[in-house]
Design a protein around this motif. Structure first.
Motif, mmCIF file in Angstrom:
data_model
loop_
_atom_site.group_PDB
_atom_site.id
_atom_site.type_symbol
_atom_site.label_atom_id
_atom_site.label_comp_id
_atom_site.label_asym_id
_atom_site.label_seq_id
_atom_site.Cartn_x
_atom_site.Cartn_y
_atom_site.Cartn_z
ATOM 1 N N ALA A 150 33.029 39.637 47.455
ATOM 2 C CA ALA A 150 33.981 40.557 46.824
ATOM 3 C C ALA A 150 35.129 39.771 46.188
ATOM 4 C CB ALA A 150 34.507 41.531 47.869
ATOM 5 N N GLN A 151 35.604 38.779 46.939
ATOM 6 C CA GLN A 151 36.726 37.974 46.447
ATOM 7 C C GLN A 151 36.349 37.210 45.176
ATOM 8 O OE1 GLN A 151 38.329 35.270 49.401
ATOM 9 N NE2 GLN A 151 39.165 33.951 47.808
ATOM 10 N N ALA A 152 35.168 36.597 45.187
ATOM 11 C CA ALA A 152 34.730 35.835 44.007
ATOM 12 C C ALA A 152 34.531 36.761 42.809
ATOM 13 C CB ALA A 152 33.442 35.082 44.308
ATOM 14 N N ARG A 166 44.761 32.139 42.124
ATOM 15 C CA ARG A 166 43.654 33.094 42.052
ATOM 16 C C ARG A 166 43.320 33.728 43.401
ATOM 17 N NH1 ARG A 166 39.727 29.392 38.299
ATOM 18 N NH2 ARG A 166 41.244 29.081 36.623
ATOM 19 N N GLU A 167 43.179 32.871 44.432
ATOM 20 C CA GLU A 167 42.758 33.409 45.730
ATOM 21 C C GLU A 167 43.780 34.408 46.288
ATOM 22 O OE1 GLU A 167 41.520 30.553 48.650
ATOM 23 O OE2 GLU A 167 41.496 32.081 50.227
ATOM 24 N N PRO A 168 45.091 34.021 46.364
ATOM 25 C CA PRO A 168 46.038 35.015 46.898
ATOM 26 C C PRO A 168 46.084 36.301 46.074
ATOM 27 C CG PRO A 168 47.179 33.007 46.129
ATOM 28 C CD PRO A 168 45.725 32.717 46.126
ATOM 29 N N ARG A 169 45.958 36.158 44.751
ATOM 30 C CA ARG A 169 45.984 37.356 43.889
ATOM 31 C C ARG A 169 44.761 38.248 44.169
ATOM 32 N NH1 ARG A 169 48.363 41.262 41.882
ATOM 33 N NH2 ARG A 169 47.718 42.055 39.862
ATOM 34 N N ALA A 170 43.576 37.614 44.297
ATOM 35 C CA ALA A 170 42.354 38.387 44.560
ATOM 36 C C ALA A 170 42.466 39.101 45.909
ATOM 37 C CB ALA A 170 41.142 37.463 44.546
ATOM 38 N N LEU A 171 42.975 38.381 46.917
ATOM 39 C CA LEU A 171 43.099 38.991 48.246
ATOM 40 C C LEU A 171 44.104 40.146 48.227
ATOM 41 C CD1 LEU A 171 42.995 35.786 50.502
ATOM 42 C CD2 LEU A 171 41.194 37.497 50.167
ATOM 43 N N ALA A 172 45.191 39.964 47.455
ATOM 44 C CA ALA A 172 46.196 41.030 47.361
ATOM 45 C C ALA A 172 45.595 42.274 46.694
ATOM 46 C CB ALA A 172 47.401 40.529 46.572
ATOM 47 N N LEU A 173 44.799 42.046 45.653
ATOM 48 C CA LEU A 173 44.173 43.182 44.956
ATOM 49 C C LEU A 173 43.178 43.897 45.860
ATOM 50 C CD1 LEU A 173 43.718 41.540 41.480
ATOM 51 C CD2 LEU A 173 44.805 43.769 41.838
ATOM 52 N N LEU A 174 42.417 43.114 46.635
ATOM 53 C CA LEU A 174 41.449 43.734 47.548
ATOM 54 C C LEU A 174 42.183 44.521 48.634
ATOM 55 C CD1 LEU A 174 38.788 40.874 47.799
ATOM 56 C CD2 LEU A 174 38.427 43.173 46.870
ATOM 57 N N ALA A 175 43.328 43.983 49.069
ATOM 58 C CA ALA A 175 44.121 44.705 50.073
ATOM 59 C C ALA A 175 44.662 46.007 49.468
ATOM 60 C CB ALA A 175 45.270 43.826 50.558
ATOM 61 N N GLN A 176 45.049 45.926 48.196
ATOM 62 C CA GLN A 176 45.597 47.099 47.510
ATOM 63 C C GLN A 176 44.588 48.247 47.453
ATOM 64 O OE1 GLN A 176 47.094 46.124 43.579
ATOM 65 N NE2 GLN A 176 47.671 48.242 43.168
ATOM 66 N N VAL A 177 43.294 47.900 47.361
ATOM 67 C CA VAL A 177 42.280 48.965 47.327
ATOM 68 C C VAL A 177 41.673 49.204 48.722
ATOM 69 C CG1 VAL A 177 41.703 48.631 44.890
ATOM 70 C CG2 VAL A 177 40.446 47.346 46.634
ATOM 71 N N GLY A 178 42.332 48.649 49.748
ATOM 72 C CA GLY A 178 41.928 48.952 51.119
ATOM 73 C C GLY A 178 40.744 48.161 51.625
ATOM 74 N N LEU A 179 40.573 46.937 51.127
ATOM 75 C CA LEU A 179 39.428 46.129 51.567
ATOM 76 C C LEU A 179 39.856 44.844 52.286
ATOM 77 C CD1 LEU A 179 36.929 46.466 48.567
ATOM 78 C CD2 LEU A 179 36.706 47.450 50.839
ATOM 79 N N GLU A 180 40.957 44.925 53.051
ATOM 80 C CA GLU A 180 41.352 43.751 53.831
ATOM 81 C C GLU A 180 40.210 43.396 54.781
ATOM 82 O OE1 GLU A 180 42.976 46.662 54.021
ATOM 83 O OE2 GLU A 180 45.144 46.394 53.757
ATOM 84 N N GLY A 181 39.978 42.115 54.945
ATOM 85 C CA GLY A 181 38.975 41.668 55.906
ATOM 86 C C GLY A 181 37.549 41.740 55.387
ATOM 87 N N LYS A 182 37.357 42.241 54.184
ATOM 88 C CA LYS A 182 35.995 42.335 53.656
ATOM 89 C C LYS A 182 35.807 41.469 52.409
ATOM 90 C CE LYS A 182 34.967 46.668 55.809
ATOM 91 N NZ LYS A 182 34.711 48.080 55.724
ATOM 92 N N HIS A 214 34.974 38.469 52.021
ATOM 93 C CA HIS A 214 33.865 37.506 51.981
ATOM 94 C C HIS A 214 32.494 38.175 51.949
ATOM 95 C CE1 HIS A 214 36.524 34.175 52.151
ATOM 96 N NE2 HIS A 214 37.145 34.692 53.197
ATOM 97 N N ARG A 215 32.486 39.480 51.979
ATOM 98 C CA ARG A 215 31.184 40.176 51.955
ATOM 99 C C ARG A 215 30.640 40.252 50.542
ATOM 100 N NH1 ARG A 215 31.310 45.177 56.119
ATOM 101 N NH2 ARG A 215 32.232 44.070 57.871
ATOM 102 N N ARG A 216 29.324 40.177 50.488
ATOM 103 C CA ARG A 216 28.679 40.368 49.185
ATOM 104 C C ARG A 216 28.500 41.862 48.920
ATOM 105 N NH1 ARG A 216 24.449 35.738 47.599
ATOM 106 N NH2 ARG A 216 25.540 33.986 48.509
ATOM 107 N N PRO A 217 28.343 42.239 47.646
ATOM 108 C CA PRO A 217 28.203 43.660 47.318
ATOM 109 C C PRO A 217 27.135 44.376 48.148
ATOM 110 C CG PRO A 217 28.472 42.404 45.316
ATOM 111 C CD PRO A 217 28.422 41.406 46.441
#
Lengths: 222, 249
Positions: free
Chosen positions: B103-105, B119-135, B137-140
């Motif tokens: 997901a992060q990549a 890039r990494e902190p921004r991607a993680l922040a965006l994933l957190a914004q859509v409620g995907l903290e902790g996920k 590293h998962r693939r689609p």
């Protein structure tokens, strides 16, 4: 075991794979992503070596590369050698003969990438080259591996075309498949048996690897 | 790669598309920053074609597309900006996530214009914004339909887009997830202040989310207006029919 024939076959297989891989990636990708007038004819032409008797293909290659042909004459003027009955001529013949083995798996693999993924990459800001590197190639790599393995092993076992274009000059054009035939003709079944077993096992392993990788790729994509 | 100025600085989207074939198009509408404009119509009405033209993935024969002062497409002047340069966020109908990446990549592919350490902190922040903290590293394939949709939204937002385009983004999830995702979109858009275009065949969805709605039929916009106004006052029997309303007396 005819070691010089085996080494020659391995050299021919490696050179064919090396020459054919970029051609296969470019043509396979073009055929997968673009529609153009006459595409079916191009596809049919590429498939032809699969269905044509090797002697027929070998005959036309002999004509096309022979000393009377423009290509043969140009080669002779450049190098002072004939193209037929030489390693270089064998390589050209082998590349033509293996076109479907390299292009078809790559075309199918690139087709599997799907237009949406490429478009998603472009919209995300990736250039066409970056899209190829980061999206298309990683998803098409099972096809790439299939192309490499199939081309390599198919070249190892090539007989008819090699005999027509290359003859059986020891150390120059006598490949392992031709050596097996020579050994059988000379009633040396022991040597023929060892070489045949080598080709059998290596070909079986190669095809098994291709199937194994294909199955793994399917699992990964979910 | 364009600059990464805040998107709020960008003006509205103006679209006018005309062509007779191979897909007929006769559509003109505008979408202001912060506005959510729904394109509704039956399947095959040309909704996705309009969206792809705005994203730069389909070039119509005639018309113009501008975003603020930038001209993205002008058929007469021969102007055509590539999808890379338009900087739009596009959520595909099937999400079009890269299956070989986490997901992060996936999100980071849209952050290539930024310096690598960001890039990494921004991607993680965006994933957190859509409620995907902790996920991250998962693939689609290891994510649910709703989670995949969130990754697609995070990836679309990663470009700090000038326009957000959503192609039936809730079609592939169950009813409950759909309602939750729709509520999330309403929260998200408050922060965005960019034009948002939503393609849908679901009228309830358009009514619940959109400020403006255009009814599309065979590539032609038949009526544009506030969803409630269009529903209350369909311009023709055809519009009423598409909206599944009783024909006018």
């Amino acid at each position: 075991m005819d070691w010089s024939a085996l080494i020659l076959s391995l050299q021919l297989a490696a050179a064919t794979t090396l020459v054919l891989l970029p051609i296969g990636v470019i043509l396979g990708r073009v055929l997968a992503f673009h529609d153009f007038r006459g595409k079916r004819w191009v596809e049919a032409l590429i498939t032809l070596p699969l269905v044509l008797p090797p002697t027929v293909l070998g005959y036309y290659l002999l004509i096309a590369l022979g000393v009377a042909s423009p290509l043969g004459q140009a080669w002779q003027a450049l190098t002072g050698e004939t193209l037929v009955f030489s390693f270089s001529g064998l390589l050209i013949a082998s590349v033509v003969f293996n076109l479907p083995f390299a292009i078809q798996p790559l075309q199918r693999a690139f087709e599997g990438v799907g237009p949406d993924l490429r478009q998603a990459a472009w919209v995300g800001g990736l250039s066409p080259l970056a899209t190829f590197r980061k999206v298309e190639l990683p998803l098409a790599w099972p096809g790439l591996l299939s192309a490499v393995v199939l081309t390599f092993t198919h070249t190892l076992g090539e007989f008819g075309v090699v005999l027509m274009v290359g003859g059986a000059i020891p150390g120059e054009t006598r490949t392992i498949a031709i050596s097996i035939y020579d050994r059988v003709q000379a009633f040396d079944t022991a040597a023929a048996g060892i070489m045949s077993a080598f080709l059998l096992i290596s070909s079986f392993l190669a095809v098994a690897v291709v199937y194994g990788v294909g199955a793994r790729a399917v699992r990964l994509r979910g | 790669m364009g600059d990464l100025a805040p998107s709020s600085a960008v003006g509205g989207l103006r679209v006018r598309l005309r062509q007779d074939g191979p897909i007929r198009l006769d559509a003109a509408f505008a979408c202001a920053p912060g506005e959510l404009h729904a394109l509704v119509g039956p399947s095959g009405a040309g909704k996705t074609t309009v969206l792809k033209a705005i994203a730069g993935l389909y070039r119509p024969k005639g018309g113009e597309i501008t975003c603020g002062p930038a001209v993205w497409f002008d058929a007469q002047a021969g102007t055509w900006m590539s999808p890379q340069d338009r900087r739009v966020g596009l959520v595909f109908q099937n999400y079009a996530l890269f299956p070989h990446m986490s997901a992060q990549a996936n999100v980071e592919t849209s952050l290539q214009g930024r310096p690598r350490p960001e890039r990494e902190p921004r991607a993680l922040a965006l994933l957190a914004q859509v409620g995907l903290e902790g996920k991250a590293h998962r693939r689609p394939a290891d994510l649910s339909g709703g989670e995949q949709q969130r990754v697609a939204v995070a990836r679309a937002l990663a470009r700090s887009p000038n326009v957000l385009l959503l192609d039936e983004p809730f079609a592939a999830v169950d009813r409950r997830t759909r309602r939750r995702l729709q509520a999330d979109l309403n929260v998200l858009r408050a922060d965005l202040n960019i034009p948002i275009l939503l393609v849908t065949h679901d009228l309830d969805e358009a009514q619940a989310l959109a400020d403006q709605m255009s009814v599309l039929h065979q590539g032609e916009i038949l009526q544009t207006g506030h969803p409630d106004a269009v529903m209350a006052n369909p311009a023709s029997d055809l519009v009423a029919d598409i909206l599944d309303l009783k024909p006018r007396a």
